[in-house]
Design a protein around this motif. Structure first.
Motif, PDB file in Angstrom:
ATOM      1  N   GLY A  19      42.616  31.458  49.324  1.00 16.90           N
ATOM      2  CA  GLY A  19      42.115  31.048  48.005  1.00 16.90           C
ATOM      3  C   GLY A  19      40.597  30.948  47.985  1.00 16.90           C
ATOM      4  N   ILE A  20      40.033  30.329  49.014  1.00 17.10           N
ATOM      5  CA  ILE A  20      38.569  30.199  49.120  1.00 17.10           C
ATOM      6  C   ILE A  20      37.923  31.578  49.251  1.00 17.10           C
ATOM      7  CG2 ILE A  20      36.702  29.359  50.594  1.00 17.10           C
ATOM      8  CD1 ILE A  20      38.515  26.955  51.266  1.00 17.10           C
ATOM      9  N   LEU A  21      38.523  32.441  50.065  1.00 18.88           N
ATOM     10  CA  LEU A  21      37.997  33.790  50.253  1.00 18.88           C
ATOM     11  C   LEU A  21      38.043  34.586  48.945  1.00 18.88           C
ATOM     12  CD1 LEU A  21      36.929  35.846  52.337  1.00 18.88           C
ATOM     13  CD2 LEU A  21      39.308  36.550  52.712  1.00 18.88           C
ATOM     14  N   PHE A  22      39.138  34.454  48.207  1.00 18.67           N
ATOM     15  CA  PHE A  22      39.273  35.161  46.929  1.00 18.67           C
ATOM     16  C   PHE A  22      38.251  34.661  45.926  1.00 18.67           C
ATOM     17  CE2 PHE A  22      41.330  36.186  42.856  1.00 18.67           C
ATOM     18  CZ  PHE A  22      41.673  37.509  43.075  1.00 18.67           C
ATOM     19  N   ASN A  23      38.009  33.360  45.930  1.00 21.75           N
ATOM     20  CA  ASN A  23      36.991  32.790  45.040  1.00 21.75           C
ATOM     21  C   ASN A  23      35.608  33.369  45.344  1.00 21.75           C
ATOM     22  OD1 ASN A  23      38.511  31.160  43.358  1.00 21.75           O
ATOM     23  ND2 ASN A  23      38.411  29.381  44.703  1.00 21.75           N
ATOM     24  N   LYS A  24      35.293  33.478  46.625  1.00 22.56           N
ATOM     25  CA  LYS A  24      33.973  33.971  47.032  1.00 22.56           C
ATOM     26  C   LYS A  24      33.798  35.464  46.750  1.00 22.56           C
ATOM     27  CE  LYS A  24      32.872  30.604  50.636  1.00 22.56           C
ATOM     28  NZ  LYS A  24      32.566  30.391  52.076  1.00 22.56           N
ATOM     29  N   ILE A  43      42.944  28.394  43.357  1.00 24.00           N
ATOM     30  CA  ILE A  43      43.491  27.432  44.324  1.00 24.00           C
ATOM     31  C   ILE A  43      44.902  27.036  43.945  1.00 24.00           C
ATOM     32  CG2 ILE A  43      43.235  25.125  45.298  1.00 24.00           C
ATOM     33  CD1 ILE A  43      41.256  27.188  46.373  1.00 24.00           C
ATOM     34  N   ILE A  44      45.140  26.820  42.629  1.00 26.21           N
ATOM     35  CA  ILE A  44      46.479  26.436  42.168  1.00 26.21           C
ATOM     36  C   ILE A  44      47.488  27.534  42.470  1.00 26.21           C
ATOM     37  CG2 ILE A  44      47.898  25.996  40.121  1.00 26.21           C
ATOM     38  CD1 ILE A  44      45.508  24.509  38.919  1.00 26.21           C
ATOM     39  N   VAL A  45      47.156  28.781  42.082  1.00 29.21           N
ATOM     40  CA  VAL A  45      48.072  29.903  42.275  1.00 29.21           C
ATOM     41  C   VAL A  45      48.343  30.142  43.759  1.00 29.21           C
ATOM     42  CG1 VAL A  45      48.360  32.401  42.015  1.00 29.21           C
ATOM     43  CG2 VAL A  45      47.510  31.033  40.106  1.00 29.21           C
ATOM     44  N   PHE A  46      47.277  30.143  44.555  1.00 29.05           N
ATOM     45  CA  PHE A  46      47.436  30.411  45.983  1.00 29.05           C
ATOM     46  C   PHE A  46      48.215  29.303  46.683  1.00 29.05           C
ATOM     47  CE2 PHE A  46      44.747  34.043  47.525  1.00 29.05           C
ATOM     48  CZ  PHE A  46      44.469  34.563  46.271  1.00 29.05           C
ATOM     49  N   MET A  47      47.942  28.056  46.314  1.00 24.07           N
ATOM     50  CA  MET A  47      48.632  26.936  46.947  1.00 24.07           C
ATOM     51  C   MET A  47      50.098  26.867  46.551  1.00 24.07           C
ATOM     52  SD  MET A  47      46.918  25.388  49.178  1.00 24.07           S
ATOM     53  CE  MET A  47      48.036  24.016  49.384  1.00 24.07           C
ATOM     54  N   ILE A  48      50.388  27.105  45.249  1.00 26.62           N
ATOM     55  CA  ILE A  48      51.780  27.088  44.794  1.00 26.62           C
ATOM     56  C   ILE A  48      52.572  28.199  45.480  1.00 26.62           C
ATOM     57  CG2 ILE A  48      53.277  27.564  42.813  1.00 26.62           C
ATOM     58  CD1 ILE A  48      51.341  26.011  41.072  1.00 26.62           C
ATOM     59  N   TYR A 198      48.341  37.634  39.075  1.00 25.77           N
ATOM     60  CA  TYR A 198      47.074  36.901  38.969  1.00 25.77           C
ATOM     61  C   TYR A 198      45.954  37.621  39.722  1.00 25.77           C
ATOM     62  CZ  TYR A 198      43.517  33.350  39.600  1.00 25.77           C
ATOM     63  OH  TYR A 198      42.311  32.688  39.618  1.00 25.77           O
ATOM     64  N   VAL A 199      46.250  38.087  40.932  1.00 30.69           N
ATOM     65  CA  VAL A 199      45.243  38.784  41.738  1.00 30.69           C
ATOM     66  C   VAL A 199      44.769  40.053  41.031  1.00 30.69           C
ATOM     67  CG1 VAL A 199      44.870  40.076  43.874  1.00 30.69           C
ATOM     68  CG2 VAL A 199      46.011  37.853  43.948  1.00 30.69           C
ATOM     69  N   ILE A 200      45.707  40.843  40.519  1.00 31.52           N
ATOM     70  CA  ILE A 200      45.347  42.098  39.845  1.00 31.52           C
ATOM     71  C   ILE A 200      44.524  41.825  38.588  1.00 31.52           C
ATOM     72  CG2 ILE A 200      46.282  44.076  38.572  1.00 31.52           C
ATOM     73  CD1 ILE A 200      48.606  44.097  40.557  1.00 31.52           C
ATOM     74  N   LYS A 201      44.955  40.844  37.805  1.00 39.24           N
ATOM     75  CA  LYS A 201      44.216  40.500  36.584  1.00 39.24           C
ATOM     76  C   LYS A 201      42.800  40.060  36.908  1.00 39.24           C
ATOM     77  CE  LYS A 201      47.605  39.214  33.098  1.00 39.24           C
ATOM     78  NZ  LYS A 201      48.080  38.135  32.207  1.00 39.24           N
TER      79      LYS A 201
END
Length: 217
Positions: A19-24, A43-48, A198-201
């Motif tokens: 999640g942190i890596l995707f944010n960066k 963070i919500i999507v990745f953690m869930i 979510y990732v693709i969007k």
């Protein structure tokens, strides 16, 4: 228990880290007014997703362990309390002649050694319906002369073409495991689809923003 704790910790670290890596790498490219919400959503999507997958793995491990324990306890119970029954001692040789008397005797023995609806923890109606259906299907298959009608029995026989207490328990365990695997796969697929969507969007949105940012600079 230790294995489950390790799995939870592993998925938690993986979810937070990715999640942190995707944010960066992705969400950071969003406009400033959308970035904060994007960070939170990631963070919500990745953690869930991580929590769901961890739960599914735990369910698989616990389910397999429970089935193994339950199967072993039933086998031990049958050996301790019904060792005098012919089917328990000898099983049923499916390679021999399928005489109606021999088959009906074996099925009567199977009915006698089945755990009660109280032992299983279901209502009597459901138990009677399920057990009678399985026994009747086995009876039809065993008495039928056409090999194509042996599908029900084939799932419960052993490698030596014998129907035994162990082979029946293994067949039941395999059937329940297959159902459990399908259910868990469907649940996992739902969360994975949400995650991938979510990732693709986010990637598409970031790709559209990038040229504008570089043109403004």
């Amino acid at each position: 228990m230790v294995k489950i704790i390790v799995i939870v910790a592993l998925f938690a670290v993986l979810g937070i880290g990715l999640g942190i890596l995707f944010n960066k790498l992705v969400i950071k490219k969003f406009p400033e007014n959308e970035r904060k919400l994007g960070y939170v959503n990631t963070i919500i999507v990745f953690m869930i997703t991580a929590a769901a997958l961890a739960g599914i793995v735990q369910a698989k491990i616990l389910g397999d362990a429970m089935l193994n324990d339950y199967s072993a306890s039933i086998k031990q119970y049958i050996n301790d309390n019904h060792s005098n029954i012919g089917f328990v001692r000898n099983g049923l040789d499916l390679s021999g002649n399928r005489e109606a008397a021999v088959i009906n005797s074996a099925l009567t023995d199977i009915k006698a050694i089945l755990p009660s609806y109280i032992d299983i923890g279901v209502s009597r109606g459901i138990y009677d319906f399920a057990s009678n259906m399985v026994i009747n299907q086995m009876q039809k298959s065993l008495l039928a002369m056409h090999p194509g009608n042996m599908k029900v029995v084939d799932s419960f026989k052993d490698e030596n073409n014998f129907l035994t207490v162990t082979s029946i328990l293994n067949g039941m365990k395999k059937s329940i495991t297959n159902i459990l695997n399908i259910v868990l796969l469907v649940i996992a697929s739902i969360f994975i689809i949400i995650f991938v969507t979510y990732v693709i969007k986010s990637l598409v949105a970031a790709a559209k923003i990038k040229p504008e940012s570089s043109g403004t600079a």
